[in-house]
Design a protein around this motif. Structure first.
Motif, short mmCIF file in Angstrom:
data_model
loop_
_atom_site.label_atom_id
_atom_site.label_comp_id
_atom_site.label_asym_id
_atom_site.label_seq_id
_atom_site.Cartn_x
_atom_site.Cartn_y
_atom_site.Cartn_z
N LEU A 73 0.85 -1.19 0.00
CA LEU A 73 0.00 0.00 0.00
C LEU A 73 0.90 1.24 0.00
CD1 LEU A 73 -2.74 -1.03 2.61
CD2 LEU A 73 -2.65 -1.45 0.14
N VAL A 74 0.33 2.38 -0.40
CA VAL A 74 1.12 3.62 -0.41
C VAL A 74 0.63 4.55 0.69
CG1 VAL A 74 1.62 3.45 -2.88
CG2 VAL A 74 -0.37 4.75 -2.13
N ALA A 75 1.54 5.37 1.20
CA ALA A 75 1.17 6.32 2.26
C ALA A 75 0.15 7.30 1.72
CB ALA A 75 2.42 7.05 2.74
N PRO A 76 -0.94 7.55 2.44
CA PRO A 76 -1.95 8.48 1.94
C PRO A 76 -1.44 9.92 1.98
CG PRO A 76 -2.46 7.80 4.18
CD PRO A 76 -1.26 7.00 3.76
N ARG A 77 -1.91 10.73 1.00
CA ARG A 77 -1.43 12.11 0.94
C ARG A 77 -2.25 13.04 1.81
NH1 ARG A 77 0.18 12.62 -5.25
NH2 ARG A 77 -1.70 11.40 -5.38
N SER A 78 -3.44 12.57 2.21
CA SER A 78 -4.25 13.42 3.09
C SER A 78 -4.98 12.53 4.11
CB SER A 78 -5.25 14.24 2.27
OG SER A 78 -5.96 13.38 1.42
N LEU A 95 -5.49 -2.83 9.50
CA LEU A 95 -4.66 -2.95 8.30
C LEU A 95 -3.47 -1.99 8.36
CD1 LEU A 95 -6.93 -3.21 5.13
CD2 LEU A 95 -5.78 -4.98 6.43
N LEU A 96 -3.74 -0.77 8.81
CA LEU A 96 -2.69 0.26 8.83
C LEU A 96 -1.61 -0.04 9.86
CD1 LEU A 96 -5.03 3.35 8.33
CD2 LEU A 96 -3.28 2.53 6.71
N ALA A 97 -1.98 -0.79 10.90
CA ALA A 97 -1.00 -1.11 11.96
C ALA A 97 0.17 -1.91 11.40
CB ALA A 97 -1.69 -1.91 13.07
N ALA A 98 -0.05 -2.59 10.28
CA ALA A 98 1.03 -3.42 9.72
C ALA A 98 1.72 -2.73 8.53
CB ALA A 98 0.45 -4.77 9.30
N GLN A 99 1.40 -1.46 8.28
CA GLN A 99 2.00 -0.78 7.12
C GLN A 99 3.12 0.15 7.58
OE1 GLN A 99 0.96 -1.67 4.15
NE2 GLN A 99 -0.69 -2.91 5.04
N PRO A 100 4.20 0.23 6.80
CA PRO A 100 5.37 1.02 7.24
C PRO A 100 5.22 2.52 6.96
CG PRO A 100 5.83 -0.02 5.15
CD PRO A 100 4.44 -0.44 5.52
N PHE A 101 4.08 3.10 7.25
CA PHE A 101 3.92 4.54 7.06
C PHE A 101 2.86 5.07 8.02
CE2 PHE A 101 1.47 2.38 3.60
CZ PHE A 101 0.17 2.72 4.00
N GLN A 102 2.72 6.38 7.99
CA GLN A 102 1.79 7.04 8.91
C GLN A 102 0.51 7.43 8.17
OE1 GLN A 102 3.57 9.75 11.70
NE2 GLN A 102 2.18 11.37 11.02
N LEU A 140 -7.38 10.37 14.67
CA LEU A 140 -6.12 9.90 15.25
C LEU A 140 -5.15 9.49 14.15
CD1 LEU A 140 -6.18 6.56 15.14
CD2 LEU A 140 -7.52 6.82 17.18
N THR A 141 -3.89 9.41 14.55
CA THR A 141 -2.83 9.09 13.60
C THR A 141 -2.20 7.77 14.01
OG1 THR A 141 -2.41 11.44 13.30
CG2 THR A 141 -0.66 9.96 12.60
N ILE A 142 -1.98 6.90 13.03
CA ILE A 142 -1.36 5.61 13.33
C ILE A 142 -0.13 5.45 12.45
CG2 ILE A 142 -2.94 4.38 11.73
CD1 ILE A 142 -2.74 2.00 13.78
N ARG A 143 0.95 4.96 13.05
CA ARG A 143 2.14 4.61 12.26
C ARG A 143 2.38 3.12 12.48
NH1 ARG A 143 6.66 5.85 9.69
NH2 ARG A 143 6.29 8.08 9.53
#
Ligand code: S3P
Length: 422
Positions: A73-78, A95-102, A140-143
């Motif tokens: 997946l790609v990091a979202p721009r907004s 899903l986002l918890a396992a992705q290498p971006f914020q 909230l923000t997740i990385r």
């Protein structure tokens, strides 16, 4: 006189549509989803997944959805907009918890009030970093990143928490063991099994091991049994006749309300069940008839969590006093459904009361009339539209349009029951 007849269909299952869109995004290549729900909530999930790089065709009634999934997946721009959809927000956190971006998530005013810590706390335990405001909710923000195995006790029976954690474990390739106080809908477990993840289910325990692989698929989505509940209820309240709803999901974890209808004197037949993609699909048949009051113990609630508003409206037309126990979770749905359903029943002339976490409804055959406040809650709107169906104009629902969150075309479907057209 309203006499109902005919074979009817309901739009695709909301829970399965969200999950199918997410899994198709994780499957590198082209997947197709037939019968996907083209509702506002499902569009929220599609919008979020597009922002993460998936190619997803428009969600339209009667159209097959094409999904171009990707390896990464790609990091979202907004900021990711989850609209009114708790399932979008909570499963995406997994899903986002396992992705290498914020990524930052938000939603509408209703969703921003709903608790997220129940999902983020175990995800942080697995290794995700979460920045939230002082209140328990969005934005909230997740990385995400590499995750640890998880062994966790769920504070409440919730398919959304369970699914978020299983998806996080599946994507990160780590085992997840969950202890749940009661069984909730099991669509995620079924899908992960389909893709080869060993998922063991025992009473109170779900254990998933890594090892599966999500590959492109062609999936039929059954009709939503929670949407079917509104049509069944309208048919039961008619003066006579019988309806059949074809192509409905018959997953037992979703049909808890049928047992309650049976005890109320409105048995629903389940016929022709088949299981094309690990999910049972069949026909539901019911006839119009009188209802008696019912007691629903707390243990039954997770299996009919979305049907309480419509069951409470049916209880308003049943002979005697009905009691629904253990409804605390309803307070954190799209509205405070416990308080609001009681308030709306009273607004139209029904005696109804919240006692602790319980709801007590006294049945009546008096003429009901008044104004219903939906607070933008789709199931509140549909439940009272069903109750008002028999006497047009007397029960006024302030925002009938919000039904489109889960059931686009609901007013027409309700009108078609008497006409007998599918
Ligand atoms: C859903 C789970 C339920 C339900 C919601 C959809 C899902 O929520 O109320 O409409 O698709 O997993 P909880 O898990 O919060 O009970």
């Amino acid at each position: 006189m309203v006499v109902v007849r005919g074979t009817h269909r309901v739009p695709g299952d909301k829970s399965i549509t969200h999950r199918a869109l997410m899994l198709a995004t994780l499957a590198p290549g082209r997947s197709t989803i037939r019968g996907a729900l083209p509702s506002l909530d499902a569009r929220s999930t599609a919008g979020v997944l597009r922002a993460l790089g998936a190619g997803i065709s428009a969600l339209r009634s009667g159209k097959v959805v094409q999904v171009m999934g990707r390896q990464e997946l790609v990091a979202p721009r907004s900021t990711l907009q989850c609209g009114n959809s708790g399932t979008t927000a909570r499963l995406m956190l997994g899903l986002l918890a396992a992705q290498p971006f914020q990524a930052r998530l938000t939603g509408d005013a209703s969703l921003r009030r709903r608790p997220m810590r129940r999902v983020t706390e175990p995800l942080v335990h697995m290794g995700a970093a979460v920045q939230a405001g002082r209140h328990d909710g969005l934005p909230l923000t997740i990385r995400g990143g590499p995750l640890q195995p998880l062994d966790w006790t769920l504070p409440v029976a919730s398919a959304q928490i369970k699914s978020a954690l299983l998806l996080a474990g599946a994507v990160a390739g780590v085992p997840v063991t969950l202890h749940e106080p009661a069984a909730s809908r099991d669509h995620t477990e079924r899908l992960l099994r389909h893709f080869g993840y060993p998922v063991r289910v025992l009473p109170g325990l779900i254990a998933m091991e890594p090892g599966g692989r999500i590959t492109p698929f062609d999936m039929p989505v059954p009709g939503d049994p929670s949407s079917a509940a509104f049509l069944l209820a309208a048919a039961i309240l008619a003066d006579g006749g019988e309806i059949r709803i074809a192509g409905v999901g018959c997953n037992p974890s979703r049909l808890g309300y049928l047992a309650v209808l049976g005890r109320m004197g409105a048995p629903v037949g389940v016929e022709g069940v088949r299981e094309p993609f690990g999910e049972p699909i069949g026909e539901l048949v019911v006839r119009a008839g009188p209802l008696r009051a019912v007691t629903v113990p707390a243990a039954e609630v997770p299996g009919l969590i979305d049907e309480v508003p419509i069951l409470a409206c049916l209880a308003a037309r049943a002979h005697g006093t009905s009691r629904f126990h253990g409804l605390a979770e309803l307070r954190v749905k799209e509205s405070d459904r416990l308080a609001l359903v009681a308030e709306n029943l009273r607004a139209i002339g029904v005696t109804a009361e919240v006692q602790g976490d319980d709801l007590v409804v006294e049945g009546t055959d008096a003429l009901l009339q008044g104004r219903v406040r939906t607070a933008g809650d789709h199931r509140m709107a549909m439940a009272f539209m069903v109750l008002g169906h028999r006497s047009p104009g007397r029960i006024v629902v302030d925002d009938p349009g919000c039904a489109a969150v889960s059931y686009p075309g609901f007013p027409a479907a309700l009108a078609a029951l008497a006409a007998g057209v599918a």
